[in-house]
Design a protein around this motif. Structure first.
Motif, PDB file in Angstrom:
ATOM      1  N   HIS A 161       0.807  -1.216   0.000  1.00 24.71           N
ATOM      2  CA  HIS A 161       0.000   0.000   0.000  1.00 24.71           C
ATOM      3  C   HIS A 161       0.844   1.271   0.000  1.00 24.71           C
ATOM      4  O   HIS A 161       0.307   2.357   0.179  1.00 24.71           O
ATOM      5  CB  HIS A 161      -0.952  -0.007   1.188  1.00 24.71           C
ATOM      6  N   GLY A 162       2.157   1.126  -0.177  1.00 23.59           N
ATOM      7  CA  GLY A 162       2.981   2.292  -0.458  1.00 23.59           C
ATOM      8  C   GLY A 162       3.708   2.903   0.705  1.00 23.59           C
ATOM      9  O   GLY A 162       4.345   3.947   0.534  1.00 23.59           O
ATOM     10  N   ASP A 163       3.688   2.297   1.903  1.00 27.36           N
ATOM     11  CA  ASP A 163       4.386   2.899   3.042  1.00 27.36           C
ATOM     12  C   ASP A 163       5.887   3.011   2.778  1.00 27.36           C
ATOM     13  O   ASP A 163       6.497   4.062   3.026  1.00 27.36           O
ATOM     14  CB  ASP A 163       4.152   2.057   4.304  1.00 27.36           C
ATOM     15  N   PHE A 164       6.487   1.936   2.281  1.00 25.20           N
ATOM     16  CA  PHE A 164       7.920   1.951   1.973  1.00 25.20           C
ATOM     17  C   PHE A 164       8.212   2.958   0.867  1.00 25.20           C
ATOM     18  O   PHE A 164       9.150   3.763   0.964  1.00 25.20           O
ATOM     19  CB  PHE A 164       8.351   0.547   1.560  1.00 25.20           C
ATOM     20  N   SER A 165       7.403   2.946  -0.167  1.00 27.27           N
ATOM     21  CA  SER A 165       7.623   3.846  -1.303  1.00 27.27           C
ATOM     22  C   SER A 165       7.500   5.307  -0.893  1.00 27.27           C
ATOM     23  O   SER A 165       8.248   6.167  -1.374  1.00 27.27           O
ATOM     24  CB  SER A 165       6.623   3.537  -2.416  1.00 27.27           C
ATOM     25  N   ARG A 166       6.549   5.606  -0.005  1.00 25.63           N
ATOM     26  CA  ARG A 166       6.405   6.995   0.440  1.00 25.63           C
ATOM     27  C   ARG A 166       7.641   7.470   1.199  1.00 25.63           C
ATOM     28  O   ARG A 166       8.056   8.629   1.073  1.00 25.63           O
ATOM     29  CB  ARG A 166       5.143   7.147   1.288  1.00 25.63           C
ATOM     30  N   GLU A 167       8.234   6.572   1.994  1.00 26.58           N
ATOM     31  CA  GLU A 167       9.474   6.938   2.680  1.00 26.58           C
ATOM     32  C   GLU A 167      10.582   7.214   1.669  1.00 26.58           C
ATOM     33  O   GLU A 167      11.355   8.169   1.820  1.00 26.58           O
ATOM     34  CB  GLU A 167       9.900   5.816   3.633  1.00 26.58           C
ATOM     35  N   ILE A 168      10.678   6.376   0.641  1.00 22.08           N
ATOM     36  CA  ILE A 168      11.707   6.565  -0.380  1.00 22.08           C
ATOM     37  C   ILE A 168      11.492   7.877  -1.121  1.00 22.08           C
ATOM     38  O   ILE A 168      12.443   8.644  -1.364  1.00 22.08           O
ATOM     39  CB  ILE A 168      11.709   5.386  -1.371  1.00 22.08           C
ATOM     40  N   HIS A 169      10.242   8.183  -1.446  1.00 18.76           N
ATOM     41  CA  HIS A 169       9.964   9.417  -2.182  1.00 18.76           C
ATOM     42  C   HIS A 169      10.186  10.652  -1.309  1.00 18.76           C
ATOM     43  O   HIS A 169      10.583  11.711  -1.822  1.00 18.76           O
ATOM     44  CB  HIS A 169       8.546   9.394  -2.745  1.00 18.76           C
ATOM     45  N   PHE A 170       9.951  10.542  -0.023  1.00 20.08           N
ATOM     46  CA  PHE A 170      10.262  11.662   0.866  1.00 20.08           C
ATOM     47  C   PHE A 170      11.759  11.961   0.832  1.00 20.08           C
ATOM     48  O   PHE A 170      12.176  13.125   0.720  1.00 20.08           O
ATOM     49  CB  PHE A 170       9.807  11.350   2.292  1.00 20.08           C
ATOM     50  N   LEU A 171      12.573  10.914   0.925  1.00 19.62           N
ATOM     51  CA  LEU A 171      14.024  11.100   0.862  1.00 19.62           C
ATOM     52  C   LEU A 171      14.446  11.650  -0.496  1.00 19.62           C
ATOM     53  O   LEU A 171      15.323  12.530  -0.583  1.00 19.62           O
ATOM     54  CB  LEU A 171      14.729   9.771   1.124  1.00 19.62           C
ATOM     55  N   LEU A 172      13.818  11.147  -1.569  1.00 18.15           N
ATOM     56  CA  LEU A 172      14.135  11.652  -2.910  1.00 18.15           C
ATOM     57  C   LEU A 172      13.789  13.127  -3.044  1.00 18.15           C
ATOM     58  O   LEU A 172      14.534  13.899  -3.653  1.00 18.15           O
ATOM     59  CB  LEU A 172      13.386  10.836  -3.965  1.00 18.15           C
ATOM     60  N   ASP A 173      12.666  13.544  -2.476  1.00 13.71           N
ATOM     61  CA  ASP A 173      12.280  14.957  -2.532  1.00 13.71           C
ATOM     62  C   ASP A 173      13.303  15.836  -1.819  1.00 13.71           C
ATOM     63  O   ASP A 173      13.647  16.929  -2.302  1.00 13.71           O
ATOM     64  CB  ASP A 173      10.895  15.153  -1.910  1.00 13.71           C
ATOM     65  N   GLN A 174      13.804  15.345  -0.675  1.00 17.03           N
ATOM     66  CA  GLN A 174      14.806  16.124   0.059  1.00 17.03           C
ATOM     67  C   GLN A 174      16.115  16.206  -0.728  1.00 17.03           C
ATOM     68  O   GLN A 174      16.750  17.268  -0.777  1.00 17.03           O
ATOM     69  CB  GLN A 174      15.062  15.472   1.427  1.00 17.03           C
ATOM     70  N   LEU A 175      16.496  15.107  -1.358  1.00 16.87           N
ATOM     71  CA  LEU A 175      17.699  15.127  -2.192  1.00 16.87           C
ATOM     72  C   LEU A 175      17.535  16.055  -3.391  1.00 16.87           C
ATOM     73  O   LEU A 175      18.448  16.802  -3.752  1.00 16.87           O
ATOM     74  CB  LEU A 175      18.018  13.708  -2.675  1.00 16.87           C
ATOM     75  N   THR A 176      16.363  15.993  -4.004  1.00 18.04           N
ATOM     76  CA  THR A 176      16.097  16.837  -5.180  1.00 18.04           C
ATOM     77  C   THR A 176      16.169  18.318  -4.813  1.00 18.04           C
ATOM     78  O   THR A 176      16.755  19.133  -5.554  1.00 18.04           O
ATOM     79  CB  THR A 176      14.716  16.503  -5.759  1.00 18.04           C
ATOM     80  N   GLU A 177      15.592  18.661  -3.693  1.00 16.26           N
ATOM     81  CA  GLU A 177      15.604  20.068  -3.270  1.00 16.26           C
ATOM     82  C   GLU A 177      17.027  20.554  -3.010  1.00 16.26           C
ATOM     83  O   GLU A 177      17.401  21.662  -3.419  1.00 16.26           O
ATOM     84  CB  GLU A 177      14.753  20.209  -2.003  1.00 16.26           C
ATOM     85  N   LEU A 178      17.826  19.715  -2.356  1.00 13.39           N
ATOM     86  CA  LEU A 178      19.206  20.109  -2.071  1.00 13.39           C
ATOM     87  C   LEU A 178      20.021  20.174  -3.358  1.00 13.39           C
ATOM     88  O   LEU A 178      20.869  21.075  -3.530  1.00 13.39           O
ATOM     89  CB  LEU A 178      19.826  19.111  -1.089  1.00 13.39           C
ATOM     90  N   ARG A 179      19.761  19.252  -4.287  1.00 13.51           N
ATOM     91  CA  ARG A 179      20.447  19.301  -5.580  1.00 13.51           C
ATOM     92  C   ARG A 179      20.095  20.563  -6.349  1.00 13.51           C
ATOM     93  O   ARG A 179      20.955  21.192  -6.974  1.00 13.51           O
ATOM     94  CB  ARG A 179      20.069  18.087  -6.428  1.00 13.51           C
ATOM     95  N   ALA A 180      18.817  20.948  -6.298  1.00 15.81           N
ATOM     96  CA  ALA A 180      18.380  22.150  -7.021  1.00 15.81           C
ATOM     97  C   ALA A 180      19.088  23.396  -6.488  1.00 15.81           C
ATOM     98  O   ALA A 180      19.531  24.254  -7.266  1.00 15.81           O
ATOM     99  CB  ALA A 180      16.872  22.306  -6.901  1.00 15.81           C
ATOM    100  N   LEU A 181      19.205  23.482  -5.177  1.00 13.44           N
ATOM    101  CA  LEU A 181      19.914  24.627  -4.590  1.00 13.44           C
ATOM    102  C   LEU A 181      21.380  24.624  -4.991  1.00 13.44           C
ATOM    103  O   LEU A 181      21.963  25.681  -5.295  1.00 13.44           O
ATOM    104  CB  LEU A 181      19.781  24.584  -3.068  1.00 13.44           C
ATOM    105  N   THR A 182      21.973  23.443  -5.019  1.00 14.09           N
ATOM    106  CA  THR A 182      23.385  23.339  -5.400  1.00 14.09           C
ATOM    107  C   THR A 182      23.589  23.732  -6.855  1.00 14.09           C
ATOM    108  O   THR A 182      24.506  24.506  -7.189  1.00 14.09           O
ATOM    109  CB  THR A 182      23.883  21.898  -5.178  1.00 14.09           C
ATOM    110  N   GLU A 183      22.734  23.202  -7.741  1.00  9.91           N
ATOM    111  CA  GLU A 183      22.863  23.509  -9.163  1.00  9.91           C
ATOM    112  C   GLU A 183      22.651  24.991  -9.427  1.00  9.91           C
ATOM    113  O   GLU A 183      23.310  25.591 -10.289  1.00  9.91           O
ATOM    114  CB  GLU A 183      21.850  22.682  -9.969  1.00  9.91           C
ATOM    115  N   ALA A 184      21.727  25.608  -8.695  1.00 10.68           N
ATOM    116  CA  ALA A 184      21.493  27.048  -8.869  1.00 10.68           C
ATOM    117  C   ALA A 184      22.723  27.838  -8.488  1.00 10.68           C
ATOM    118  O   ALA A 184      23.078  28.832  -9.151  1.00 10.68           O
ATOM    119  CB  ALA A 184      20.298  27.487  -8.019  1.00 10.68           C
ATOM    120  N   THR A 185      23.400  27.424  -7.455  1.00 12.15           N
ATOM    121  CA  THR A 185      24.618  28.117  -7.038  1.00 12.15           C
ATOM    122  C   THR A 185      25.722  27.934  -8.071  1.00 12.15           C
ATOM    123  O   THR A 185      26.480  28.863  -8.365  1.00 12.15           O
ATOM    124  CB  THR A 185      25.086  27.565  -5.671  1.00 12.15           C
ATOM    125  N   LEU A 186      25.806  26.735  -8.662  1.00 16.38           N
ATOM    126  CA  LEU A 186      26.815  26.492  -9.693  1.00 16.38           C
ATOM    127  C   LEU A 186      26.530  27.291 -10.953  1.00 16.38           C
ATOM    128  O   LEU A 186      27.449  27.720 -11.652  1.00 16.38           O
ATOM    129  CB  LEU A 186      26.860  24.991 -10.032  1.00 16.38           C
TER     130      LEU A 186
END
Length: 458
Positions: A161-186
């Motif tokens: 029912h997606g409990d594991f997947s939701r945890e993975i997507h939460f972590l992916l969202d946090q990584l994506t946000e940090l990557r976006a900030l990094t790429e913007a600075t570059l």
């Protein structure tokens, strides 16, 4: 119907167009049997089988007809139009009487009409390819079917029912946000922005690592619920190995006599401790012998030891670890988990206890009376990394490897700061490792291996 997590993207893979069919119920006789079809031209099959396309999602009583309009069976037909079906395609299910011959007749009729026999796991694979499930959820389907304990079944349902997947997507969202900030600075190196302070890079990484550690812990326990712990009991003849197996299993699995060498071959027992399956193996006493049958049993004992997660070295509490026991210890593979169990504590007149010695954990107990067995059970749970939790989700070895790789790349990213280019690359690799769990970055050959282990009709 199982719903996928809302953030799961549809995989960019081609979906086969053929209609597939298979018997979806277990082999053997039963009250009801089901033949399932999935594809894009289901209406023609329904017309040929029963003369009409039934109302969607309504069980309709019909006659199932052969090519010459003779009666094959009478039963129910269910129609699930795309995309609101398990596979995301048009699906019909034929619910007939559960005899093997009846179901084979229905399946043969579907194949004669042009359907192809489904491969193992192909219905679930199409659900994945059509974006109805992500890969972690699809694997949970098989895990739910294979669950051998109540705890494993409940954990598999949570993953489905997606409990594991939701945890993975939460972590992916946090990584994506940090990557976006990094790429913007570059992209704007001349901006007077202190990236580390403005983006709270260290704080974000700390929170990511803490959340990832929690997910890994819960996934590791879920893995144990699925595979269990392989425990091998070894020792000299007549120290009580068979008695210990019987006491742990709660049944007379092994013959117990005062005659040394009674156990000539491995004896297996399965039990559960807090929902974790334990596969306990009693082995032949390890000693020099001229008895050919006993010698073969000893060879098999060493093969079992090579595969063990935990080795219980059983010794007589009245004697302790002997030179012969030391020889057994010397032959154990480096790093294997070992518990020294001093049996016959009642005869030795010493209290049951757990103690930490220079060589590891030692437990004094009596397999005959049962005193101290609880200490051994608790120690096995500790080794397994068990903790009481209701939010455990089923996981597989590839999930644990992906989570470990993610943690390594996040750790490397922290070490690269303030080199933002290298920092961004490690974040990208962490994101890729994590995405492999849900199937966003998964090779087709791995998909074939995963779904090939499913049963036909699922």
């Amino acid at each position: 119907m199982v719903e996928k997590p809302p953030t799961t993207p549809k995989p960019d893979r081609a979906v086969p167009s053929e209609t597939i069919a298979a018997i979806a119920t277990a082999s053997g006789r039963g009250g009801v049997g089901i033949v399932r079809l999935s594809g894009r031209t289901i209406g023609a099959y329904a017309q040929a089988l029963c003369g009409k396309l039934p109302v969607p999602r309504v069980a309709t009583l019909v006659d199932f007809l052969a090519a010459d309009d003779s009666l094959l069976d009478t039963g129910l037909i269910l129609y699930f139009p795309a995309p609101y079906s398990f596979t995301g395609e048009d699906v019909i299910e034929l619910h007939g009487h559960g005899g093997p011959m009846v179901l084979q007749l229905l399946l043969s009729r579907c194949l004669d009409l042009g359907a192809r026999l489904a491969e193992p796991g192909e219905f679930t694979r199409r659900a994945f390819l059509n974006g109805k499930l992500d890969l972690a959820q699809a694997e949970a389907v098989a895990d739910l079917i294979d669950a051998s304990t109540v705890a494993a079944a409940r954990s598999a349902v949570r993953s489905l029912h997606g409990d594991f997947s939701r945890e993975i997507h939460f972590l992916l969202d946090q990584l994506t946000e940090l990557r976006a900030l990094t790429e913007a600075t570059l992209d704007f190196p001349d901006e007077e922005i202190d990236f580390l302070e403005a983006a709270d890079a260290f704080g974000r990484l700390d929170r990511l690592q803490a959340r990832l550690a929690s997910v890994r812990d819960r996934a590791h326990q879920g893995r144990l619920l699925q595979s269990g712990l392989h425990v091998v009991i070894v020792g000299q003849p007549n120290v009580g190995k068979s008695s210990l197996l019987n006491r742990l299993a709660g049944d007379e699995l092994a013959i117990v006599t005062p005659i040394a060498g009674t156990t000539r071959d491995v004896v297996r027992g399965s039990l559960q401790i807090e929902g974790i399956p334990l596969h306990v193996i009693d082995t032949a006493g390890l000693r020099e012998t001229n008895d050919e049958v006993e010698r073969i049993g000893i060879e098999r004992t060493w093969r079992e030891i090579e595969r063990a997660d935990v080795v219980l070295l059983l010794v007589d509490a009245r004697v302790g670890v002997t030179p012969a026991d030391a020889e057994i210890i010397a032959r154990l593979a480096p790093g294997i988990v070992r518990i020294t169990v001093c049996n016959k504590a009642d005869l030795a007149g010493c209290p049951v206890a757990r103690s930490q010695t220079r060589d590891g954990v030692e437990i004094r107990l009596s397999a005959k009376t049962g005193e101290g067995i609880g200490l051994l059970r608790d120690e096995l749970l500790r080794i397994a990394g068990w903790h009481p939790a209701e939010d455990v989700f089923i996981a597989r070895e590839r999930h644990l490897r992906a989570l470990a790789d993610t943690g390594n790349h996040i750790g490397m990213a922290r070490a690269q700061l303030p080199q933002l280019e290298l920092f961004a690359e490690e974040l990208r690799l962490a994101q890729r490792a994590l995405s492999s769990i849900t199937g966003e970055f998964t090779a087709d050959d791995l998909l074939g291996e995963i779904f090939g282990r499913f049963c036909i009709g699922k």
